[in-house]
Scaffold this motif. Structure first.
Motif, short mmCIF file in Angstrom:
data_model
loop_
_atom_site.label_atom_id
_atom_site.label_comp_id
_atom_site.label_asym_id
_atom_site.label_seq_id
_atom_site.Cartn_x
_atom_site.Cartn_y
_atom_site.Cartn_z
N ARG A 173 0.82 -1.21 0.00
CA ARG A 173 0.00 0.00 0.00
C ARG A 173 0.86 1.27 0.00
O ARG A 173 0.53 2.25 -0.65
N ARG A 174 1.95 1.24 0.75
CA ARG A 174 2.71 2.48 0.96
C ARG A 174 3.87 2.66 -0.02
O ARG A 174 4.39 3.76 -0.15
N VAL A 175 4.31 1.59 -0.66
CA VAL A 175 5.42 1.73 -1.62
C VAL A 175 5.01 1.29 -3.02
O VAL A 175 5.08 2.06 -3.97
N PRO A 178 1.94 3.56 -4.63
CA PRO A 178 2.29 4.92 -5.10
C PRO A 178 3.36 4.95 -6.18
O PRO A 178 3.30 5.80 -7.07
N TYR B 84 10.94 8.40 0.02
CA TYR B 84 9.82 8.25 -0.91
C TYR B 84 9.47 9.59 -1.55
O TYR B 84 9.08 10.52 -0.85
N TRP B 86 7.08 10.69 -3.26
CA TRP B 86 5.70 11.19 -3.24
C TRP B 86 5.31 11.72 -1.87
O TRP B 86 4.23 12.28 -1.70
N LEU B 95 6.97 8.42 8.72
CA LEU B 95 6.48 7.12 8.23
C LEU B 95 6.75 5.95 9.18
O LEU B 95 5.83 5.18 9.48
#
Lengths: 269, 312
Positions: A173-175, A178, B84, B86, B95
């Motif tokens: 979901r988080r890497v 996106p 990251y 984004w 995070l």
């Protein structure tokens, strides 16, 4: 207009593109005026422009554009709803992807319009047949781009999250999601143009369908007015351009980081 | 605190590390140095629980490491891939806290020793205030908002401590390489790790920035006493930053020697490296890395370090 403003316009992409159009238009007009081509065989560009302007006030044409865009929107929604999750799954499970790749490569090049009679037999409804045909054509670029996007997710990006104690679902979901999203979005943009072209083609070929293609077919058999046929083509081209521009603009806004990264890596040492 | 016993890792027939044993005490900063391809990164990833060992074991605070341990932080060399793009700088730093809260570990009991740092104390107070407010608010959504605010407060404090206070709402790709690696360090600090692992963290930045980042690490380490394992291929860095240097052999990596570094603290890029003791340690580690024996005669009293770089 000052000279600097004029230079800015003439050197911009849009300015150059517009100049190309004006020159082509003028050349065609002059050639026809000069009597090289008979106006009976081919309408004057100014006549075509007049017809194009007239189409805006033509209720049947406006309704046909609405019909086509409705099918387009339904097909795009279904395409995204199927292709993105399946693409994410195939991108993650490399075994499944390898098993399905030959099948995808076999199905993908089918001209979607050829499938109309078959789908019509199964679905028994003209509009729904059109939606199915458009989805069939539009689904591949989204699916393939999503698969490549997921497979391109950086191993170190995943490992970093793992080292902070995240589980596989959180990492997806988080890497994965996106970083694959810009690729999926490019697939959607390409699919948007394909879907419009295939929708109009299906309407032109299929019987009992509505939309721009059906309007064209009726004009051809009815009045046979070439200027109107060309005007419809001009409007279709403009709609196709607008679809692409809207998606491209949305991509640039939503994935600013992706484009910033793509341009900045060239400047960094 | 950290105990590695006979750790061996093979990839197919290729042995990356063989029979590595070592111990790291609480609050110690140990550097691991070795020739390229000596399995430094493999060792680190086994310690992090990211890679299961072929044989041997890693024990952290008495618990064998079979998966990624709680309150671990890793800083990788390639900041552009581990941050990251984004997420904003602050969101990147916050995070790991998301995983920490999900694990349900009691954040209140995590403070312990660290309250000596005034930044941490302020942060603890603000978090207590925020969590008290959270208790009084029944609504789940409001609690989520306050938890987000608490995470952001921790992230801002961590950014402040690495000198990036004003960059919270930028994006990583808008910052220079050195600043990006500071963000990665801030992210590691934000989750208040008991063990900090660094895999060639300063290998991708220029020499000046590298020195600044080394000093940042030493300062933070002196303030918070985080047990740290730093892998590097830079001999200067291993001596300058380490309380102890562990030298590995060329692949398969084994421990060739351990060198205690008794340079006084606080260390300084100029005066520490000026010391004869630094030159001696640097030469010793350099010989161990290259596998060249020490000269029969004692080295000259004044030994410019360049001589050793030119030696075959």
């Amino acid at each position: 207009m000052t000279s600097t403003a004029w230079r800015a316009v003439s050197e911009s992409r849009a300015g150059r593109g517009a100049a190309g159009l004006v020159i082509l238009f003028g050349a065609a007009q002059l050639a026809l005026w000069a009597g090289r081509v008979s106006p009976a065989a081919f309408p004057l560009p100014t006549t075509v422009l007049g017809s194009a302007a007239g189409l805006v006030r033509n209720g049947a044409f406006v309704a046909s554009v609405g019909d086509t865009m409705l099918v387009w929107a339904q097909a795009m929604a279904i395409t995204v709803a199927i292709a993105v999750p399946v693409g994410l799954l195939l991108g993650t499970l490399s075994g499944a992807e390898r098993a399905l790749a030959p099948l995808i490569e076999f199905l993908r090049p089918f001209p979607a319009v050829v499938l109309i009679p078959l789908v019509l037999l199964i679905v028994q409804d003209d509009t729904r047949t059109e939606v199915v045909i458009v989805v069939y054509a539009a689904i591949w670029p989204v699916l393939i781009n999503t698969v490549y996007g997921v497979r391109g997710v950086d191993q170190l990006a995943r490992e970093t999250l793992r080292s902070f104690g995240f589980g596989p679902l959180s990492i997806a979901r988080r890497v994965s999601l996106p970083s694959a999203a810009p690729f999926a979005a490019t697939g959607v943009r390409i699919a948007g143009s394909i879907a419009f072209v295939v929708a109009v083609a299906a309407e032109l070929v299929g019987t009992g369908m509505n939309g721009i293609g059906a309007f064209t077919a009726s004009q051809e058999s009815g009045t046979g007015d070439m200027a109107i046929l060309i005007a419809v083509a001009v409007w279709s081209g403009l709609i196709g351009l607008a679809i692409n521009a809207v998606f491209a603009g949305a991509e640039r806004v939503a994935f600013r980081w992706h484009f910033a990264l793509a341009t900045s890596t060239r400047e960094l040492p | 605190m950290l105990e590695v016993t006979s750790l061996t890792r093979a990839f197919g027939n290729h042995l990356a590390i063989a029979d590595i044993s070592m111990q790291v005490a609480e609050g110690e900063l140990v550097t691991i140095v070795g020739p390229s391809g000596c399995g430094k990164s493999t060792l680190l990833r086994c310690v992090a629980g990211l890679l299961p060992p072929t044989s041997g074991q890693v024990v952290l605070n008495g618990v064998p490491v079979t998966r990624v341990p709680d309150r671990l932080a890793v800083v990788f060399q390639d900041y552009s891939r581990s941050l990251y793009p984004w997420l904003s700088v602050a969101a990147n730093v916050a995070l790991p806290l998301l995983a920490a809260t999900r694990r349900g570990s009691d954040r209140g009991s995590r403070r312990g020793r660290a309250v000596r740092d005034p930044a941490v104390r302020d942060r603890a107070a603000s978090q207590r205030a925020v969590s008290q407010r959270a208790v009084s608010q029944r609504a789940v959504s409001q609690r989520a908002v306050s938890q987000r605010a608490a995470r952001r407060a921790v992230a801002l404090a961590a950014l402040e401590s690495v000198g990036l206070g004003g960059f919270a709402d930028r994006y990583p790709w808008q910052l220079s390489g050195g600043m990006q690696q500071r963000v990665a360090i801030a992210r590691a600090l934000a989750c208040e790790p008991v063990l900090l692992l660094m895999d060639e963290p300063f290998g991708a930045v220029d020499a000046q920035t590298r020195e600044d980042l080394e000093d940042l690490l030493l300062r933070v380490q002196a303030e918070r006493h985080i047990t740290t394992l730093l892998v590097t291929h830079d001999i200067d860095e291993s001596v300058y930053a380490g309380d102890r240097v562990i030298v590995l052999t060329r692949g398969p990596g084994r421990v060739r020697a351990e060198v205690a570094v008794d340079l006084p603290a606080p260390r300084d890029q100029i005066t520490t490296k000026e010391r004869r003791e630094f030159a001696r340690l640097r030469a010793e580690v350099s010989r161990l890395v290259r596998g060249t024996p020490a000269p029969a005669s004692a080295p000259p009293e004044i030994s410019p370090p360049e001589i050793f770089q030119q030696a075959p």
